[in-house]
Design a protein around this motif. Sequence first.
Motif, PDB file in Angstrom:
ATOM      1  N   THR A  27       0.793  -1.236  -0.211  1.00  0.00           N
ATOM      2  CA  THR A  27       0.219   0.426  -0.065  1.00  0.00           C
ATOM      3  C   THR A  27       0.729   1.508   0.085  1.00  0.00           C
ATOM      4  O   THR A  27       1.757   1.143   0.874  1.00  0.00           O
ATOM      5  N   LYS A  29       0.785   5.824  -1.494  1.00  0.00           N
ATOM      6  CA  LYS A  29      -0.006   6.649  -2.354  1.00  0.00           C
ATOM      7  C   LYS A  29       0.194   6.703  -3.713  1.00  0.00           C
ATOM      8  O   LYS A  29       1.876   5.923  -4.446  1.00  0.00           O
ATOM      9  N   VAL A  68      -4.087  -3.012  -8.819  1.00  0.00           N
ATOM     10  CA  VAL A  68      -4.135  -1.322  -8.350  1.00  0.00           C
ATOM     11  C   VAL A  68      -5.378  -0.871  -7.956  1.00  0.00           C
ATOM     12  O   VAL A  68      -6.076  -1.237  -8.820  1.00  0.00           O
ATOM     13  N   ARG A  69      -5.871  -0.893  -6.545  1.00  0.00           N
ATOM     14  CA  ARG A  69      -6.716  -0.868  -6.173  1.00  0.00           C
ATOM     15  C   ARG A  69      -7.150   0.049  -5.418  1.00  0.00           C
ATOM     16  O   ARG A  69      -6.189   1.124  -4.884  1.00  0.00           O
ATOM     17  N   ASN A  70      -7.558   1.515  -5.407  1.00  0.00           N
ATOM     18  CA  ASN A  70      -8.157   2.514  -4.762  1.00  0.00           C
ATOM     19  C   ASN A  70      -9.613   2.307  -3.068  1.00  0.00           C
ATOM     20  O   ASN A  70     -10.332   1.614  -3.672  1.00  0.00           O
ATOM     21  N   GLU A  76     -10.458  -1.027  -8.844  1.00  0.00           N
ATOM     22  CA  GLU A  76      -9.353  -1.529  -9.579  1.00  0.00           C
ATOM     23  C   GLU A  76      -8.748  -1.485 -10.887  1.00  0.00           C
ATOM     24  O   GLU A  76     -10.247  -1.574 -11.820  1.00  0.00           O
ATOM     25  N   LEU A 103      -9.446   4.908 -11.386  1.00  0.00           N
ATOM     26  CA  LEU A 103      -9.042   4.545 -10.512  1.00  0.00           C
ATOM     27  C   LEU A 103      -9.940   5.863  -9.711  1.00  0.00           C
ATOM     28  O   LEU A 103     -10.404   5.857  -8.354  1.00  0.00           O
ATOM     29  N   CYS A 111      -4.051   9.389  -4.889  1.00  0.00           N
ATOM     30  CA  CYS A 111      -4.334   9.066  -3.500  1.00  0.00           C
ATOM     31  C   CYS A 111      -3.583   7.825  -3.090  1.00  0.00           C
ATOM     32  O   CYS A 111      -2.769   7.107  -3.328  1.00  0.00           O
ATOM     33  N   GLN A 112      -4.713   7.155  -2.313  1.00  0.00           N
ATOM     34  CA  GLN A 112      -3.830   6.100  -0.912  1.00  0.00           C
ATOM     35  C   GLN A 112      -3.988   4.569  -2.649  1.00  0.00           C
ATOM     36  O   GLN A 112      -5.604   4.403  -2.685  1.00  0.00           O
ATOM     37  N   VAL A 113      -3.963   3.749  -2.993  1.00  0.00           N
ATOM     38  CA  VAL A 113      -3.684   3.011  -3.360  1.00  0.00           C
ATOM     39  C   VAL A 113      -3.165   1.440  -2.547  1.00  0.00           C
ATOM     40  O   VAL A 113      -1.717   1.367  -1.743  1.00  0.00           O
ATOM     41  N   GLU A 114      -3.667   0.006  -3.201  1.00  0.00           N
ATOM     42  CA  GLU A 114      -2.888  -1.624  -2.653  1.00  0.00           C
ATOM     43  C   GLU A 114      -2.620  -2.052  -4.140  1.00  0.00           C
ATOM     44  O   GLU A 114      -3.532  -2.158  -4.967  1.00  0.00           O
TER      45      GLU A 114
END
Length: 184
Positions: A27, A29, A68-70, A76, A103, A111-114
């Motif tokens: 995780t 940015k 990549v997921r928001n 994603e 996203l 933004c923060q992503v995984e």
Amino acid sequence: MTVRKILACCFCLFWCSTHLPAQKRSTGKATYYSDKLHGRRMSNGDAYHRDSMTCAHKNYPLGTLLKVRNPINDKEVVVKVTDRGPFSRRFIIDLSKAAAHELGFIQQGFCQVEITRVTPNEVPLRPENDDEMSELHLEYQDLSSYPEPIWKQQAILQEKKPLTTPIRSLNDENALSSMKLADN
């Protein structure tokens, strides 16, 4: 000697089973490429296109697929690593503009992503058990019920057309004599 071999084999099996490559999720940015970079060459040699689903990552090999997921809106995308970067400690991935748009963080800029690596042998959206898979019902239709192709329709129309007789010119002597005979 055999005891040492057995212990060595057991140790190797134990070590290999504990160090299997797991799906790591990282995780951090994310940001996206500027429009100024459109058309420039990336690390893999291809030109960057803002509408493609690509990304830049420091650690993953080029050509790796990443999901990549928001987490804010649960959107994603799957992107391909085509470049190196970002070279800032604040960000862990640079996405193309199309991926950032999917996203939903174009307005914010980051933004923060995984991030999860997608393995090629993984079949997405496959049901857990085979009972959920629906069967295909294929029906065969008689060829006579299909409409005729246009080229066949035109050939049929050509056959049905009446034969045209050539128009005779008035200068032709035979035509003149036949017309005089018809008048009498």
